[in-house]
Design a protein around this motif. Structure first.
Motif, PDB file in Angstrom:
ATOM      1  N   MET A 141       0.639  -1.180  -0.083  1.00 31.97           N
ATOM      2  CA  MET A 141       0.029  -0.032  -0.101  1.00 31.97           C
ATOM      3  C   MET A 141       0.900   1.093  -0.117  1.00 31.97           C
ATOM      4  O   MET A 141       0.740   2.242  -0.695  1.00 31.97           O
ATOM      5  CB  MET A 141      -0.864   0.069   1.304  1.00 31.97           C
ATOM      6  CG  MET A 141      -2.132  -0.852   1.219  1.00 31.97           C
ATOM      7  SD  MET A 141      -3.026  -0.715   2.828  1.00 31.97           S
ATOM      8  CE  MET A 141      -4.434  -2.076   2.548  1.00 31.97           C
ATOM      9  N   VAL A 142       1.889   1.272   0.740  1.00 33.75           N
ATOM     10  CA  VAL A 142       2.772   2.448   0.963  1.00 33.75           C
ATOM     11  C   VAL A 142       3.352   2.791  -0.578  1.00 33.75           C
ATOM     12  O   VAL A 142       3.418   4.054  -0.943  1.00 33.75           O
ATOM     13  CB  VAL A 142       3.831   2.112   1.831  1.00 33.75           C
ATOM     14  CG1 VAL A 142       5.161   3.241   1.640  1.00 33.75           C
ATOM     15  CG2 VAL A 142       3.367   2.096   3.264  1.00 33.75           C
ATOM     16  N   GLU A 143       3.998   1.454  -1.126  1.00 32.33           N
ATOM     17  CA  GLU A 143       4.319   2.108  -2.671  1.00 32.33           C
ATOM     18  C   GLU A 143       3.262   2.554  -3.428  1.00 32.33           C
ATOM     19  O   GLU A 143       3.453   3.426  -4.355  1.00 32.33           O
ATOM     20  CB  GLU A 143       4.852   0.618  -3.221  1.00 32.33           C
ATOM     21  CG  GLU A 143       6.180   0.066  -2.405  1.00 32.33           C
ATOM     22  CD  GLU A 143       7.085   1.005  -2.406  1.00 32.33           C
ATOM     23  OE1 GLU A 143       7.538   1.782  -3.361  1.00 32.33           O
ATOM     24  OE2 GLU A 143       8.145   1.235  -1.581  1.00 32.33           O
ATOM     25  N   GLU A 144       2.047   2.048  -3.538  1.00 30.52           N
ATOM     26  CA  GLU A 144       0.941   2.452  -4.358  1.00 30.52           C
ATOM     27  C   GLU A 144       0.613   3.909  -3.961  1.00 30.52           C
ATOM     28  O   GLU A 144       0.387   4.842  -4.683  1.00 30.52           O
ATOM     29  CB  GLU A 144      -0.134   1.604  -4.160  1.00 30.52           C
ATOM     30  CG  GLU A 144      -1.613   1.968  -5.029  1.00 30.52           C
ATOM     31  CD  GLU A 144      -1.495   2.322  -6.296  1.00 30.52           C
ATOM     32  OE1 GLU A 144      -2.210   2.908  -6.905  1.00 30.52           O
ATOM     33  OE2 GLU A 144      -0.340   1.626  -7.051  1.00 30.52           O
ATOM     34  N   LEU A 145       0.510   4.219  -2.640  1.00 23.65           N
ATOM     35  CA  LEU A 145       0.144   5.253  -2.065  1.00 23.65           C
ATOM     36  C   LEU A 145       1.309   6.641  -2.613  1.00 23.65           C
ATOM     37  O   LEU A 145       0.956   7.636  -2.947  1.00 23.65           O
ATOM     38  CB  LEU A 145       0.213   5.781  -0.566  1.00 23.65           C
ATOM     39  CG  LEU A 145      -1.365   5.027  -0.187  1.00 23.65           C
ATOM     40  CD1 LEU A 145      -0.749   4.691   1.288  1.00 23.65           C
ATOM     41  CD2 LEU A 145      -2.291   5.754  -0.292  1.00 23.65           C
ATOM     42  N   ASP A 146       2.415   6.080  -2.639  1.00 23.98           N
ATOM     43  CA  ASP A 146       3.467   6.951  -2.676  1.00 23.98           C
ATOM     44  C   ASP A 146       3.550   7.298  -4.531  1.00 23.98           C
ATOM     45  O   ASP A 146       3.833   8.315  -5.191  1.00 23.98           O
ATOM     46  CB  ASP A 146       5.000   6.580  -2.644  1.00 23.98           C
ATOM     47  CG  ASP A 146       6.142   7.294  -3.051  1.00 23.98           C
ATOM     48  OD1 ASP A 146       6.150   8.464  -2.023  1.00 23.98           O
ATOM     49  OD2 ASP A 146       7.095   7.367  -3.559  1.00 23.98           O
TER      50      ASP A 146
END
Length: 361
Positions: free
Chosen positions: A199-204
């Motif tokens: 999720m962190v990678e997608e949000l970034d």
């Protein structure tokens, strides 16, 4: 002995006002004179602290929380029409249960609704407190709510420019992170909002894409400015679309209340927060109180529910650094409001009785 109380809230436990009220009563029993300044650096408790400092009043309106559920959210209005918004009242992490936290779908839409309500009341000056959000949408939800509120046609940029052209926004923010990247909103803050590594990678990625699209449309890019990553990127949306100024929330409030002038004739300042550690020295409220008090030659005691890095905090200049929670007491018990109040009273009796203070001079 005259003591000035200038504490932040003990997050999730006692408000700033409740902490200071408990301290004031305990110190009065010791024969000491106190003056209280309930404070906040832009996060929890910001609304009440700024409204009190600016002699405003609180109103409320129906908005949507970060999962688009209808809630009543408060904001402040001062006599000169300045609006005070604590963004967490609309999209805060504390409004969500642990199971509900999902920054991939959480939206800042409710913040835009608060601004729109104030605009309809004729307000044009805004102080926006960033902190405690459960979102990581780079402020897109907030912007969408404003477009929906003033649906007169045109692009997002045209609607916002037309309907907020005469508005002035000031961010009360102590976060210095950029919007995206390894030090950005997603990587640094999203995990505590329920984000998995994927999720962190997608949000970034989403934040970067939004910033690139916005830069192409507007001709400038605020994504790397300090504070753009605050409140899941809400800081960026205000900077990019409203050319917003950002100030330390702590310094902004200390200026409003005339803190430096109040230090005259004071023998001791007590400041604090729920959990003090080396991050306290990164511009958080107790650190700003410390620097101002030391400039006037007034010693400062730091008290917190929990303390880590005590040696580092002491070396920074605090005259004393103490945790009110006894060794061995678990956090679940310690954060019960009446337990915390009793721990504060015990700390005063132990550390601030007149005889003990005289021996330290």
């Amino acid at each position: 002995m005259k003591i000035l109380l200038a504490l932040d809230s003990f997050k999730g436990c006692l408000t700033s006002e409740e902490v200071e009220d408990t301290l004031a009563h305990a110190l009065a029993a010791q024969g000491m004179e106190t003056r209280s300044f309930p404070l906040s650096d832009g996060g929890e408790g910001m609304l009440e602290a700024f409204v009190a400092a600016l002699h405003g009043h609180i109103v409320s309106t129906s908005v949507h929380d970060s999962l688009m559920r209808s809630i009543e959210a408060p904001y402040g209005i001062t006599s000169d029409g300045t609006t005070i918004i604590e963004t967490a009242r609309a999209c805060g992490l504390t409004l969500l249960s642990a199971e509900e936290r999902n920054p991939l779908i959480a939206t800042s839409y409710g913040v835009g609704e608060l601004i729109a309500d104030a605009l309809h009341r004729g307000c044009r000056k805004f102080i926006i407190g960033l902190g405690g959000s459960g979102t990581s949408d780079a402020g897109r939800g907030m912007l969408r709510a404003l477009v929906d509120a003033f649906a007169q046609g045109g692009t997002m940029e045209e609607v916002i420019t037309r309907d907020t052209a005469d508005c002035r926004f000031t961010l009360a923010c102590d976060v210095r992170n950029p919007l995206y990247g390894r030090n950005g909103a997603a990587h640094v803050f999203a995990p505590q909002k329920g984000a998995t590594p994927d999720m962190v990678e997608e949000l970034d990625r989403r934040a970067r894409h939004f910033a690139e699209e916005s830069a192409r449309r507007l001709g400038w890019d605020m994504s790397s400015r300090p504070g753009a990553g605050a409140a899941g990127g809400l800081g960026y949306a205000f900077m990019q679309y409203f050319q917003t100024d950002s100030r330390s929330g702590a310094d902004l409030l200390l200026d409003f209340i005339g803190f430096d002038e109040a230090l005259q004739g004071v023998d001791l300042v007590i400041t604090g927060e729920g959990h003090a550690d080396r991050q306290t020295l990164m511009g958080k409220l107790p650190e700003r109180v410390l620097q101002r008090a030391l400039a006037h030659g007034v010693p400062v005691r730091l008290v917190a529910g929990r303390v880590d890095d005590k040696d580092i905090l002491t070396a920074a200049g605090f005259a004393g650094v103490d945790a009110i929670t006894p060794d061995g007491m678990d956090t679940e018990e310690a954060v019960k409001p009446e337990v915390a109040r009793q721990n504060i009273r015990e700390w005063v009796r132990r550390e601030l009785d007149p005889v003990h203070l005289s021996s330290q001079r």
